[in-house]
Design a protein around this motif. Structure first.
Motif, PDB file in Angstrom:
ATOM      1  N   ALA A 265       0.847  -1.185   0.000  1.00 28.12           N
ATOM      2  CA  ALA A 265       0.000   0.000   0.000  1.00 28.12           C
ATOM      3  C   ALA A 265       0.889   1.243   0.000  1.00 28.12           C
ATOM      4  CB  ALA A 265      -0.901   0.009   1.236  1.00 28.12           C
ATOM      5  N   PRO A 266       0.426   2.345  -0.605  1.00 25.13           N
ATOM      6  CA  PRO A 266       1.248   3.561  -0.639  1.00 25.13           C
ATOM      7  C   PRO A 266       1.613   4.096   0.744  1.00 25.13           C
ATOM      8  CG  PRO A 266      -0.512   3.703  -2.249  1.00 25.13           C
ATOM      9  CD  PRO A 266      -0.793   2.488  -1.414  1.00 25.13           C
ATOM     10  N   ASP A 267       0.758   3.835   1.734  1.00 31.38           N
ATOM     11  CA  ASP A 267       1.067   4.337   3.080  1.00 31.38           C
ATOM     12  C   ASP A 267       1.741   3.276   3.946  1.00 31.38           C
ATOM     13  OD1 ASP A 267      -1.070   2.636   3.408  1.00 31.38           O
ATOM     14  OD2 ASP A 267      -2.203   3.979   4.724  1.00 31.38           O
ATOM     15  N   ASP A 268       2.230   2.199   3.309  1.00 32.23           N
ATOM     16  CA  ASP A 268       2.977   1.178   4.017  1.00 32.23           C
ATOM     17  C   ASP A 268       4.200   1.805   4.690  1.00 32.23           C
ATOM     18  OD1 ASP A 268       3.507  -2.006   4.075  1.00 32.23           O
ATOM     19  OD2 ASP A 268       5.401  -0.952   3.757  1.00 32.23           O
ATOM     20  N   PHE A 269       4.494   1.342   5.891  1.00 25.44           N
ATOM     21  CA  PHE A 269       5.592   1.926   6.659  1.00 25.44           C
ATOM     22  C   PHE A 269       6.905   1.872   5.897  1.00 25.44           C
ATOM     23  CE2 PHE A 269       9.151   1.439   9.640  1.00 25.44           C
ATOM     24  CZ  PHE A 269       9.011   2.585  10.410  1.00 25.44           C
ATOM     25  N   GLU A 270       7.250   0.700   5.363  1.00 28.11           N
ATOM     26  CA  GLU A 270       8.519   0.544   4.658  1.00 28.11           C
ATOM     27  C   GLU A 270       8.588   1.423   3.416  1.00 28.11           C
ATOM     28  OE1 GLU A 270       6.921  -1.913   6.058  1.00 28.11           O
ATOM     29  OE2 GLU A 270       8.407  -2.752   7.446  1.00 28.11           O
ATOM     30  N   VAL A 271       7.454   1.546   2.698  1.00 32.33           N
ATOM     31  CA  VAL A 271       7.429   2.391   1.501  1.00 32.33           C
ATOM     32  C   VAL A 271       7.674   3.846   1.879  1.00 32.33           C
ATOM     33  CG1 VAL A 271       5.966   3.294  -0.354  1.00 32.33           C
ATOM     34  CG2 VAL A 271       5.940   0.850   0.174  1.00 32.33           C
ATOM     35  N   ARG A 272       6.997   4.312   2.910  1.00 32.13           N
ATOM     36  CA  ARG A 272       7.158   5.709   3.313  1.00 32.13           C
ATOM     37  C   ARG A 272       8.574   5.998   3.786  1.00 32.13           C
ATOM     38  NH1 ARG A 272       2.099   7.737   6.870  1.00 32.13           N
ATOM     39  NH2 ARG A 272       3.404   9.617   6.749  1.00 32.13           N
ATOM     40  N   VAL A 273       9.153   5.083   4.541  1.00 33.03           N
ATOM     41  CA  VAL A 273      10.523   5.299   5.019  1.00 33.03           C
ATOM     42  C   VAL A 273      11.508   5.288   3.852  1.00 33.03           C
ATOM     43  CG1 VAL A 273      12.392   4.320   6.392  1.00 33.03           C
ATOM     44  CG2 VAL A 273      10.083   4.433   7.341  1.00 33.03           C
ATOM     45  N   ALA A 274      11.311   4.357   2.913  1.00 34.48           N
ATOM     46  CA  ALA A 274      12.212   4.282   1.760  1.00 34.48           C
ATOM     47  C   ALA A 274      12.152   5.555   0.924  1.00 34.48           C
ATOM     48  CB  ALA A 274      11.851   3.070   0.900  1.00 34.48           C
ATOM     49  N   VAL A 275      10.937   6.041   0.669  1.00 29.07           N
ATOM     50  CA  VAL A 275      10.787   7.262  -0.130  1.00 29.07           C
ATOM     51  C   VAL A 275      11.391   8.457   0.606  1.00 29.07           C
ATOM     52  CG1 VAL A 275       9.106   8.900  -1.062  1.00 29.07           C
ATOM     53  CG2 VAL A 275       8.782   6.448  -1.404  1.00 29.07           C
ATOM     54  N   GLY A 276      11.134   8.556   1.907  1.00 33.25           N
ATOM     55  CA  GLY A 276      11.695   9.655   2.669  1.00 33.25           C
ATOM     56  C   GLY A 276      13.208   9.647   2.669  1.00 33.25           C
ATOM     57  N   ALA A 277      13.792   8.449   2.808  1.00 34.76           N
ATOM     58  CA  ALA A 277      15.246   8.342   2.809  1.00 34.76           C
ATOM     59  C   ALA A 277      15.829   8.753   1.456  1.00 34.76           C
ATOM     60  CB  ALA A 277      15.664   6.908   3.145  1.00 34.76           C
ATOM     61  N   VAL A 278      15.182   8.317   0.379  1.00 34.67           N
ATOM     62  CA  VAL A 278      15.684   8.643  -0.960  1.00 34.67           C
ATOM     63  C   VAL A 278      15.563  10.136  -1.233  1.00 34.67           C
ATOM     64  CG1 VAL A 278      15.234   8.375  -3.416  1.00 34.67           C
ATOM     65  CG2 VAL A 278      15.324   6.364  -1.949  1.00 34.67           C
ATOM     66  N   LEU A 279      14.428  10.730  -0.906  1.00 29.19           N
ATOM     67  CA  LEU A 279      14.257  12.158  -1.158  1.00 29.19           C
ATOM     68  C   LEU A 279      15.249  12.987  -0.343  1.00 29.19           C
ATOM     69  CD1 LEU A 279      10.369  12.542  -1.324  1.00 29.19           C
ATOM     70  CD2 LEU A 279      12.007  12.591  -3.203  1.00 29.19           C
TER      71      LEU A 279
END
Length: 221
Positions: free
Chosen positions: A158-172
């Motif tokens: 899901a887009p609001d999945d914890f791992e997805v959000r952390v990964a996107v935040g780290a990359v940005l």
């Protein structure tokens, strides 16, 4: 009797923007390019919106219709959607970091054309002007939403999945610091020539590669 060969299906073509939308895009681009030229000549703070409007041959209300605030002229663009689409087109077995790298560096490649020079000018302004840096966080949040959706589709999350959000935040965060480090520490040419633009873009792409490689290796320090 031989079986009839079914007709070959043609890939669905998405309709391009209509005339009205193309005119809006043209006006938006003209305003931004005029503003960037004036910012380079006179400085960001010394260039009011009414001067941008006059130079672009539009009314001040038209500028604000396309860009609600002066900062938006520099900060808003269509690149997030392009990056998200580029991620969706990458091989499914490719790591998220590698897919993001291709999407981001693609904006700095020769194929980006005139938009590449514009993007570099905007990034330099963000680094130089405190008001732009202060507004940047909101734009990063929007970028994170689109990129998160693209990465979620690839991973079945899901887009609001914890791992997805952390990964996107780290990359940005890594991308932002890579860009700022490049602007702070590399004496890049200031002339607006094709060679100078390529030099700037190559330096930026190298910094981004280093940042994403650091992330992929677990940030060893």
């Amino acid at each position: 009797m031989p079986k009839a060969t079914p007709p070959t299906s043609q890939p669905e073509r998405r309709p391009g923007p209509g005339l009205r939308e193309r005119k809006k895009i043209k006006t938006r681009q003209a305003i931004r390019r005029t503003a960037l030229r004036l910012f380079a000549e006179q400085g960001y703070e010394a260039t009011p919106v009414d001067r941008i409007a006059a130079a672009a041959d539009v009314s001040t209300s038209t500028v604000f219709r396309y860009f609600p605030a002066k900062e938006d002229i520099v900060l808003t663009d269509e690149y997030d959607a392009l990056m998200a689409e580029a991620i969706r087109e990458r091989p499914e077995d490719e790591s998220p970091t590698a897919s993001l790298r291709h999407a981001v560096v693609g904006l700095l490649g020769p194929a980006a054309g005139a938009e590449r020079e514009e993007l570099l000018a905007r990034l330099a302004l963000v680094r130089q002007v405190p008001a732009l840096r202060a507004r940047m966080s909101g734009g990063l949040a929007d970028s994170g939403t689109l990129l998160g959706e693209a990465l979620a589709e690839r991973s079945g999350r899901a887009p609001d999945d914890f791992e997805v959000r952390v990964a996107v935040g780290a990359v940005l965060g890594a991308l932002r610091e890579a860009v700022f480090h490049c602007l702070d520490h590399h004496h890049l040419p200031t002339a607006s020539t094709a060679r100078a633009t390529a030099t700037r873009a190559d330096a930026m792409a190298t910094a981004i590669d280093r940042a994403l490689d650091l992330l992929s290796r677990g940030i060893p320090l």
